[in-house]
Design a protein around this motif. Sequence first.
Motif, PDB file in Angstrom:
ATOM      1  N   LEU A 314       0.849  -1.196   0.000  1.00  0.00           N
ATOM      2  CA  LEU A 314       0.000   0.000   0.000  1.00  0.00           C
ATOM      3  C   LEU A 314       0.877   1.236   0.000  1.00  0.00           C
ATOM      4  CD1 LEU A 314      -2.537  -1.087   2.790  1.00  0.00           C
ATOM      5  CD2 LEU A 314      -2.720  -1.478   0.334  1.00  0.00           C
ATOM      6  N   ASP A 315       0.412   2.294  -0.656  1.00  0.00           N
ATOM      7  CA  ASP A 315       1.164   3.543  -0.671  1.00  0.00           C
ATOM      8  C   ASP A 315       1.139   4.226   0.696  1.00  0.00           C
ATOM      9  OD1 ASP A 315       2.096   3.372  -3.189  1.00  0.00           O
ATOM     10  OD2 ASP A 315       0.976   5.070  -4.009  1.00  0.00           O
ATOM     11  N   GLU A 316      -0.034   4.233   1.356  1.00  0.00           N
ATOM     12  CA  GLU A 316      -0.180   4.875   2.667  1.00  0.00           C
ATOM     13  C   GLU A 316      -0.878   3.913   3.620  1.00  0.00           C
ATOM     14  OE1 GLU A 316      -1.988   8.699   2.496  1.00  0.00           O
ATOM     15  OE2 GLU A 316      -0.805   9.385   0.786  1.00  0.00           O
ATOM     16  N   PRO A 317      -0.146   2.974   4.213  1.00  0.00           N
ATOM     17  CA  PRO A 317      -0.780   1.996   5.110  1.00  0.00           C
ATOM     18  C   PRO A 317      -1.503   2.642   6.286  1.00  0.00           C
ATOM     19  CG  PRO A 317       1.467   1.339   4.564  1.00  0.00           C
ATOM     20  CD  PRO A 317       1.286   2.734   4.055  1.00  0.00           C
ATOM     21  N   GLY A 318      -0.952   3.726   6.826  1.00  0.00           N
ATOM     22  CA  GLY A 318      -1.583   4.378   7.970  1.00  0.00           C
ATOM     23  C   GLY A 318      -2.962   4.931   7.644  1.00  0.00           C
TER      24      GLY A 318
END
Length: 522
Positions: A314-318
């Motif tokens: 994922l690019d932005e897991p958060g």
Amino acid sequence: MVQQRAARGAREHALAVLRVRNRALAAAMAPAAAGVVLLSAVATDWLPPVLAVVGWVLLGVGALTLALAAALAAVIARARPPVTPMVPLPEHAAPDLHRLIRGLADRLEVPAPAAVALTPDCDSWLEEPPRRGPDAAPGPILVIGSPFLWWMRVDELRALLAPVVAGTGPAAQPDIAAARRCLRGWDAASVPPSDRTPLRCPLHGVAARLSRLLLRAAGPHAAEMERGVATAASERARSVDHHVRLVAREQVGLAYAGWDRLLTRVILPAWRAGRRPTALNAGVVAALTELSRRDRLAGGPGARLGERPACDLLDEPGAVDAEVSLLAARIFHGTPAPGGGWAPVSWETYPREVTHRLWRDRAERLFGALEGEGSPTLAGVLRRLSAGGPEAAEVLAARVGAALAREEAARPPAEPPVQPLDVPSTGRELLVEHITAAVCCAAVETTDAAPGLDWLDGPILTRPADGSREAVGAPSGDGAAASVGRDLTGSVQRLVDEGDPGPLRTWLGAAGVRADRRLRVV
């Protein structure tokens, strides 16, 4: 070949489902067809003219039957099955994950899923697009359980998804696709909308009864069709990383166990306290790591945890974790009413924002139910229950339960949970929880104890000892925190069940908790 036999069997059962639909259509057309045949026979002198009246009657009945059938078909066609809550994962948000899935589909020689989405549950499947028409996805949606994405390594996730992605092959088969559309339509129409009762809208009631009848007739064939599809997909995926698939299956069982513990013992208390953890999947990883360490599961978790986790795709897991966490709260706990939304909480502030708040709320409720005891102290609770015995415990438990029910009725959710998890404690269990919370509050105020968080046991009471954290109270579980927690809970249980304050007094003395000190519960 097993795969070919399974695919062939699935198609045969799909045709059987379609035959159920065709028989229903034939039954609707039968009166009109009989009338046309009868009138044609009279017109060609094959039958006496007196039978023309019967032909016209049949034709009229047939016309009415066809009109009713068309109306019922329109109701069934407009029915929409419930949409599975999920977090869409477009390609720009996870290009590496989409690339992995497309490569897996090419390797399996099946169509790639049209879209990818996440669900906050330990499961993965293919979902038909919720909408129809030009805006709908051109194929099935691959739904991935977010705990898998955060806990598994990239190779394990690929092996786990192989049989799921392989299911796009049978899903593209025209007969199976048509049978599934019929079944989805019947299933959606089998329960009429809540705002349209049979008395107000009899057409929907008739459509629901007809749909249930068709589902009963096609049910065995539908089950065999799906079994054949699953077998064919599993056989097709056998060639993909067989050894890694075995490891991935072990991780599925571990992930489910850790996810269940985290959800019921850590996340649910936070939701009850009006707080919403924003990194649920990060908590899953911490809980599973702790579970692996305690139970020595997963064949040495340290080695595999050094590999690349699948959430790196994922690019932005958060940001994705925050969306999944919010969806989990809506699914399992419901949507709060306007103005009563959850306040976000991080794992670092969980002990203060959730553990301590939960204890204070319960202690306040307990002392509010104690009438005539004056100052809120543990000594008052011990005095009331030891003097009155089990009968006093029953009365106090009823008052606590009534107070809790009033509080919950005062803040109904805007939307109920889709899959409720909360099985509320009742009677003496509820009283034990509230007395234990009051003890924890007293320990925090009169000793060096502090609220804490255990990834598998939830809210706990900790006390520093020689620079470390020593658990002095927990609801239940397997670790060191739980052993002392069982002592505390058992002592409170003895007080409630038998009116014996001795074990609890011993525990309070050993922990240095003053029972006569007034508690600040607000």
